[in-house]
Design an enzyme around this catalytic site. Structure first.
Site, PDB file in Angstrom:
ATOM      1  N   SER A 156     -13.387  -5.245   1.708  1.00 35.88           N
ATOM      2  CA  SER A 156     -14.255  -4.605   0.949  1.00 35.88           C
ATOM      3  C   SER A 156     -15.622  -5.246   1.252  1.00 35.88           C
ATOM      4  O   SER A 156     -16.478  -5.541   0.400  1.00 35.88           O
ATOM      5  CB  SER A 156     -13.863  -5.065  -0.527  1.00 35.88           C
ATOM      6  N   PHE A 192     -19.608   0.681  -3.369  1.00 34.33           N
ATOM      7  CA  PHE A 192     -21.180   0.572  -4.063  1.00 34.33           C
ATOM      8  C   PHE A 192     -22.349   0.286  -3.077  1.00 34.33           C
ATOM      9  O   PHE A 192     -23.366   0.872  -3.347  1.00 34.33           O
ATOM     10  CB  PHE A 192     -20.991  -0.506  -5.023  1.00 34.33           C
ATOM     11  N   TYR A 213       0.934  -1.165  -0.039  1.00 31.05           N
ATOM     12  CA  TYR A 213       0.056   0.143  -0.077  1.00 31.05           C
ATOM     13  C   TYR A 213       0.891   1.152   0.062  1.00 31.05           C
ATOM     14  O   TYR A 213       1.521   1.675   1.010  1.00 31.05           O
ATOM     15  CB  TYR A 213      -0.894  -0.206   1.120  1.00 31.05           C
TER      16      TYR A 213
END
Length: 353
Positions: free
Chosen positions: A217, A223, A64
């Site tokens: 996630s 979303f 990351y």
């Protein structure tokens, strides 16, 4: 800043005594993938706020940034914060120059013993700690038998540099082979209302072996929080632009799923993101979702999901929606690094250098 921990329950991951907050904090988006890196001071404030609220599992990786997210976490843990958290980081992915394009880089997977040790020691230095609570192999190196990688990780446990071992995006057979060398404490994988393929084999394997599950996630990369609006105003470096199920041709279909979730959330008196997180929490006491955020207000909302009660009927209604999803959750480049491509060769094929 919050002055006292809220009632965030603890759960146990694996059978080796590893205890964590029932909801963790995914830190990747602070530094990479979801637009430009966020200001260090703001992210340090967020991380410490989360810790004060009882969210103590912090999840990062050397890739990351690369490296910058671990450095950020290290800064946040200075001044007496280290002993308040369970620290998770990962190794196994590295950006290397693409032979086919000298101006570009590609991700390569590494699991050989020398690399494992070097990566761990580098992470310890960046994080500014003496020991990592749980160290994941981020992606399996298909050139190296998992037994070889696990052998070096076992040595790192014995040396006190890591406490527990985890795997991420890995075949059930590879989980079994690894667990036979040293107990695996947790497997990290993508799991949410709209990503449930892991339920067929991977989740049952983990539960058979007493391995905890860390769900990344859980909000479907935003979303399940915003629906189609998640794609508004994304910067060019936001990797969600490459995800098939978030592209316009699939979004027209998938937004129907979001609308149905919104209706159920309204009935439950919560947001769609809280409903999605509550679903993960209801999948078992061996499951810890690690939603990421860069905003304190979103963190507060995510925590409220811990108090939402879903009935069996609610769960069934939500689970029926997964069959309506269109598009893959990764693009072609990212798919090369998921569990579908994570089997390693047999130990007999290994020739030490």
């Amino acid at each position: 800043m919050a002055s006292s921990a809220l009632n965030v329950r603890k759960i146990k991951l694996g059978s080796q005594g590893f205890e964590v907050s029932a909801q963790g904090l995914g830190c990747m988006g602070m530094s990479i993938s979801y637009g430009p890196p966020k200001p260090d001071d703001d992210m340090i404030e967020l991380i410490r706020y989360a810790i004060n609220c009882g969210i103590t599992l912090l999840d990062t990786s050397d890739i990351y940034g690369p490296f910058t997210n671990e450095i950020l976490i290290g800064k946040a843990l200075k001044g007496g914060w280290r002993e308040k958290v369970e620290l998770a980081t990962k190794f196994g992915l590295k950006f290397v120059e693409d032979d086919n394009n000298t101006n570009n880089y590609k991700l390569e997977k590494y699991g050989d013993p020398a690399y494992v040790r070097k990566a761990c020691e580098a992470s310890l230095e960046r994080l500014g700690v003496d020991c990592i609570d749980i160290y994941y192999q981020h992606r399996v190196d298909t050139r190296v038998p998992i037994e070889v990688t696990m052998g070096e990780l076992k040595k790192l446990v014995e040396e006190g540099k890591i406490k527990y071992i985890g795997l991420s995006e890995v075949f059930p057979s590879t989980i079994r082979r690894a667990h036979a060398i040293h107990p695996i404490t947790a497997v990290q994988l993508e799991w949410s209302v709209w990503c449930r393929d892991v339920e067929e084999e991977i989740i049952p394997t983990c539960r058979e072996l007493g391995i905890g599950i860390v769900a990344y996630s859980p909000l479907g990369r935003g979303f399940l929080s915003l629906g189609a609006k998640v794609m508004d105003n994304l910067t060019d470096d936001d990797f969600r632009k490459t995800i098939p199920r978030l592209q316009q041709e699939n979004m027209e279909y998938n937004k129907i799923l979001f609308e149905k979730m919104t209706n159920l959330a309204t009935k439950k008196g919560c947001t769609t993101s809280q409903l999605a997180l509550a679903w993960v929490h209801h999948k078992g006491d061996d499951v810890c979702p690690i939603p990421g955020t860069t905003k304190i207000e979103n963190l507060k909302q995510n925590m409220e999901a811990l108090s939402i009660i879903l009935t069996p009927e609610d769960m069934a209604e939500l689970e029926s929606l997964a069959y309506e999803v269109m598009g893959d959750s990764y693009g072609p480049m990212q798919s090369e690094n998921t569990w579908q491509n994570s089997e390693t060769p047999p130990l007999s094929s290994w020739k030490p250098k």
